[in-house]
Design a protein around this motif. Structure first.
Motif, PDB file in Angstrom:
ATOM      1  N   ARG A   1       0.839  -1.204   0.000  1.00  0.00           N
ATOM      2  CA  ARG A   1       0.000   0.000   0.000  1.00  0.00           C
ATOM      3  C   ARG A   1       0.872   1.252   0.000  1.00  0.00           C
ATOM      4  N   ILE A   2       1.934   1.240   0.810  1.00  0.00           N
ATOM      5  CA  ILE A   2       2.828   2.399   0.894  1.00  0.00           C
ATOM      6  C   ILE A   2       3.542   2.609  -0.439  1.00  0.00           C
ATOM      7  N   ALA A   3       3.979   1.528  -1.076  1.00  0.00           N
ATOM      8  CA  ALA A   3       4.634   1.649  -2.384  1.00  0.00           C
ATOM      9  C   ALA A   3       3.688   2.287  -3.396  1.00  0.00           C
ATOM     10  N   GLN A   4       2.405   1.929  -3.341  1.00  0.00           N
ATOM     11  CA  GLN A   4       1.426   2.517  -4.254  1.00  0.00           C
ATOM     12  C   GLN A   4       1.207   3.996  -3.937  1.00  0.00           C
ATOM     13  N   ARG A   5       1.186   4.349  -2.651  1.00  0.00           N
ATOM     14  CA  ARG A   5       1.035   5.759  -2.263  1.00  0.00           C
ATOM     15  C   ARG A   5       2.233   6.581  -2.741  1.00  0.00           C
ATOM     16  N   ILE A   6       3.442   6.028  -2.620  1.00  0.00           N
ATOM     17  CA  ILE A   6       4.640   6.732  -3.086  1.00  0.00           C
ATOM     18  C   ILE A   6       4.577   6.946  -4.590  1.00  0.00           C
ATOM     19  N   LEU A   7       4.122   5.923  -5.310  1.00  0.00           N
ATOM     20  CA  LEU A   7       3.984   6.056  -6.766  1.00  0.00           C
ATOM     21  C   LEU A   7       2.994   7.152  -7.123  1.00  0.00           C
ATOM     22  N   GLU A   8       1.868   7.196  -6.426  1.00  0.00           N
ATOM     23  CA  GLU A   8       0.841   8.192  -6.723  1.00  0.00           C
ATOM     24  C   GLU A   8       1.291   9.600  -6.355  1.00  0.00           C
ATOM     25  N   GLU A   9       2.014   9.745  -5.250  1.00  0.00           N
ATOM     26  CA  GLU A   9       2.378  11.074  -4.767  1.00  0.00           C
ATOM     27  C   GLU A   9       3.659  11.616  -5.404  1.00  0.00           C
ATOM     28  N   TYR A  10       4.617  10.727  -5.678  1.00  0.00           N
ATOM     29  CA  TYR A  10       5.921  11.198  -6.163  1.00  0.00           C
ATOM     30  C   TYR A  10       6.307  10.631  -7.530  1.00  0.00           C
ATOM     31  N   GLN A  11       5.453   9.739  -8.081  1.00  0.00           N
ATOM     32  CA  GLN A  11       5.744   9.085  -9.365  1.00  0.00           C
ATOM     33  C   GLN A  11       7.076   8.329  -9.298  1.00  0.00           C
ATOM     34  N   VAL A  12       7.320   7.664  -8.182  1.00  0.00           N
ATOM     35  CA  VAL A  12       8.549   6.908  -7.969  1.00  0.00           C
ATOM     36  C   VAL A  12       8.196   5.456  -7.652  1.00  0.00           C
ATOM     37  N   SER A  13       8.813   4.531  -8.383  1.00  0.00           N
ATOM     38  CA  SER A  13       8.638   3.101  -8.143  1.00  0.00           C
ATOM     39  C   SER A  13       9.888   2.547  -7.459  1.00  0.00           C
ATOM     40  N   PRO A  14       9.755   1.452  -6.726  1.00  0.00           N
ATOM     41  CA  PRO A  14      10.932   0.888  -6.054  1.00  0.00           C
ATOM     42  C   PRO A  14      11.910   0.281  -7.043  1.00  0.00           C
ATOM     43  N   GLU A  15      13.182   0.373  -6.700  1.00  0.00           N
ATOM     44  CA  GLU A  15      14.233  -0.281  -7.471  1.00  0.00           C
ATOM     45  C   GLU A  15      14.801  -1.417  -6.636  1.00  0.00           C
ATOM     46  N   PHE A  16      14.910  -2.596  -7.241  1.00  0.00           N
ATOM     47  CA  PHE A  16      15.447  -3.760  -6.541  1.00  0.00           C
ATOM     48  C   PHE A  16      16.873  -3.972  -7.044  1.00  0.00           C
ATOM     49  N   LEU A  17      17.826  -3.565  -6.225  1.00  0.00           N
ATOM     50  CA  LEU A  17      19.215  -3.428  -6.657  1.00  0.00           C
ATOM     51  C   LEU A  17      20.082  -4.647  -6.385  1.00  0.00           C
ATOM     52  N   TRP A  18      19.639  -5.530  -5.499  1.00  0.00           N
ATOM     53  CA  TRP A  18      20.532  -6.593  -5.040  1.00  0.00           C
ATOM     54  C   TRP A  18      19.951  -7.970  -5.349  1.00  0.00           C
ATOM     55  N   LYS A  19      20.692  -8.762  -6.131  1.00  0.00           N
ATOM     56  CA  LYS A  19      20.243 -10.115  -6.463  1.00  0.00           C
ATOM     57  C   LYS A  19      20.138 -10.979  -5.213  1.00  0.00           C
ATOM     58  N   ARG A  20      21.029 -10.741  -4.260  1.00  0.00           N
ATOM     59  CA  ARG A  20      21.004 -11.538  -3.036  1.00  0.00           C
ATOM     60  C   ARG A  20      19.896 -11.105  -2.086  1.00  0.00           C
ATOM     61  N   ASP A  21      19.304  -9.972  -2.355  1.00  0.00           N
ATOM     62  CA  ASP A  21      18.253  -9.454  -1.469  1.00  0.00           C
ATOM     63  C   ASP A  21      17.099  -8.917  -2.329  1.00  0.00           C
ATOM     64  N   PRO A  22      16.399  -9.824  -3.018  1.00  0.00           N
ATOM     65  CA  PRO A  22      15.367  -9.390  -3.980  1.00  0.00           C
ATOM     66  C   PRO A  22      14.124  -8.789  -3.351  1.00  0.00           C
ATOM     67  N   LEU A  23      14.015  -8.848  -2.024  1.00  0.00           N
ATOM     68  CA  LEU A  23      12.830  -8.305  -1.357  1.00  0.00           C
ATOM     69  C   LEU A  23      13.041  -6.890  -0.847  1.00  0.00           C
ATOM     70  N   SER A  24      14.228  -6.327  -1.063  1.00  0.00           N
ATOM     71  CA  SER A  24      14.518  -4.965  -0.612  1.00  0.00           C
ATOM     72  C   SER A  24      14.467  -4.006  -1.799  1.00  0.00           C
ATOM     73  N   GLY A  25      13.652  -2.969  -1.671  1.00  0.00           N
ATOM     74  CA  GLY A  25      13.513  -1.984  -2.746  1.00  0.00           C
ATOM     75  C   GLY A  25      13.796  -0.581  -2.247  1.00  0.00           C
ATOM     76  N   VAL A  26      14.499   0.196  -3.052  1.00  0.00           N
ATOM     77  CA  VAL A  26      14.825   1.571  -2.676  1.00  0.00           C
ATOM     78  C   VAL A  26      13.991   2.539  -3.511  1.00  0.00           C
ATOM     79  N   PHE A  27      13.702   3.681  -2.913  1.00  0.00           N
ATOM     80  CA  PHE A  27      12.965   4.754  -3.585  1.00  0.00           C
ATOM     81  C   PHE A  27      13.910   5.943  -3.716  1.00  0.00           C
ATOM     82  N   ARG A  28      14.160   6.372  -4.956  1.00  0.00           N
ATOM     83  CA  ARG A  28      15.102   7.460  -5.217  1.00  0.00           C
ATOM     84  C   ARG A  28      14.364   8.763  -5.497  1.00  0.00           C
ATOM     85  N   HIS A  29      14.945   9.846  -5.030  1.00  0.00           N
ATOM     86  CA  HIS A  29      14.421  11.166  -5.378  1.00  0.00           C
ATOM     87  C   HIS A  29      14.598  11.361  -6.880  1.00  0.00           C
TER      88      HIS A  29
END
Length: 339
Positions: A109-137
């Protein structure tokens, strides 16, 4: 982690598709039964909270068969049962579930709110940690939020198992003061300025979005710039006589709507104009003996200042000893310039 939890951990059920697949609606959710393996009955149940659980019954003995859940059991027969069950779960996942970026409902839900408010989607940067996503300005690429899936006890949380958390950066004074339920010193980040928020509905979505907004602002690029202009190369007295728009060299990352204060060098050594960037990062190659330009921006005049009003001697009171290149403007000076 249970086999079903592993297979469905980043998926959410589409209730409308369960019946068409063959599930039967019951009081606690939806049940699916199949004799996929001869002599065995497989039951898959999707509870109302979306959790999936399955059992396999040996029909000849009328008892549950559990060996397929024991990792150390690797015989041919038990492996066939396990592989058939996994194949069934994955087929149900394909036809009745949709993939989500994160594990917990609140994290999604929070990821969807961030997308709606800031037009930012999560980036999954680490193959060893596929469940961690970062949100960049979007303007400077700085992280203003990180959602991670970690063991709850890493936060000294009394909950068992794994949880989703959100790391956000706050003002240092705010970060150390937050001691409310669901807020913790940051996991894997600087604890002086970052905090972790549990995304298990302990903290409301609005409270989570509030700290995200603070982090977004703190990680935003400073929109106020002081830029030098050499009076030997530019006619700074008359540059805006016939137009309120001018093309100007851009040597550092700047963005539309940023505010630029043009500082004219000796013999004036003073701020002449306040402008707004209306176009930025324009490809514009120009070169002569005095000017080397690769990028340009368009400035629109907003305000003129008296030549003596903001001379260098006054700027020194705000910590500006010289203006040799583009630099940010102290907040106290910005307030004065805006007034």
């Amino acid at each position: 982690m249970m086999l079903e939890d592993e297979i469905f951990k980043k998926y959410t059920v589409d209730w409308n598709l369960l019946v068409s697949y063959g599930f039967i609606k019951e009081e606690k959710g939806f049940r699916y039964v199949t004799n996929q393996v001869p002599g065995f009955k497989t039951i898959v149940f999707v509870f109302k909270d979306g959790h999936v659980k399955g059992t396999i019954w040996d029909t000849s003995l009328d008892e549950e068969y559990v060996n397929y859940r024991i990792e150390s059991q690797n015989g041919t027969f038990v492996s066939e049962i396990r592989e058939a069950y996994i194949a069934l779960l994955k087929d149900i996942r394909v036809h009745c579930f949709k993939e989500t970026p994160f594990v917990s409902k609140q994290a999604n839900r929070i990821a969807q709110r961030i997308l709606e408010e800031y037009q930012v989607s999560p980036e999954f940067l680490w193959k060893r940690d596929p469940l961690s996503g970062v949100f960049r300005h979007p303007k400077n690429g700085k992280w203003f939020g990180i959602i991670q899936h970690i063991k709850a006890d890493k936060l000294k949380n009394k909950a068992q198992g794994f949880i989703d958390i959100l790391n956000v950066k706050l003002d240092e004074q705010c970060a150390v003061k937050i001691v409310e339920p669901g807020f913790y010193p940051a996991y894997h980040m600087n604890k002086k300025s970052w905090i972790s928020v549990c995304l298990d509905d302990t903290v409301s979505d609005e409270e989570v979005m509030d700290v995200i907004r603070q982090s977004y602002i703190i990680n935003s690029p400073d929109p106020y710039w002081l830029i030098p202009a050499n009076s030997n190369y530019y006619d700074m007295i008359h540059i805006f006589d016939d137009t309120d728009i001018t093309l100007w060299k851009q040597s550092v990352p700047m963005y539309e709507n940023d505010i630029v204060f043009l500082y004219v060098s000796s013999p004036y050594s003073s701020i002449f104009y306040q402008c707004e960037i209306v176009e930025a990062n324009l490809d514009h190659v120009f070169e002569n003996e005095n000017i080397h330009m690769q990028k340009a921006m368009r400035l629109k005049l907003k305000k003129r200042y008296d030549i003596s009003e903001f001379a260098l001697e006054r700027l020194k009171e705000y910590g500006i000893k010289s203006v040799r290149g583009p630099r940010h403007v102290p907040k106290a000076l910005v307030k004065l310039l805006e007034e």
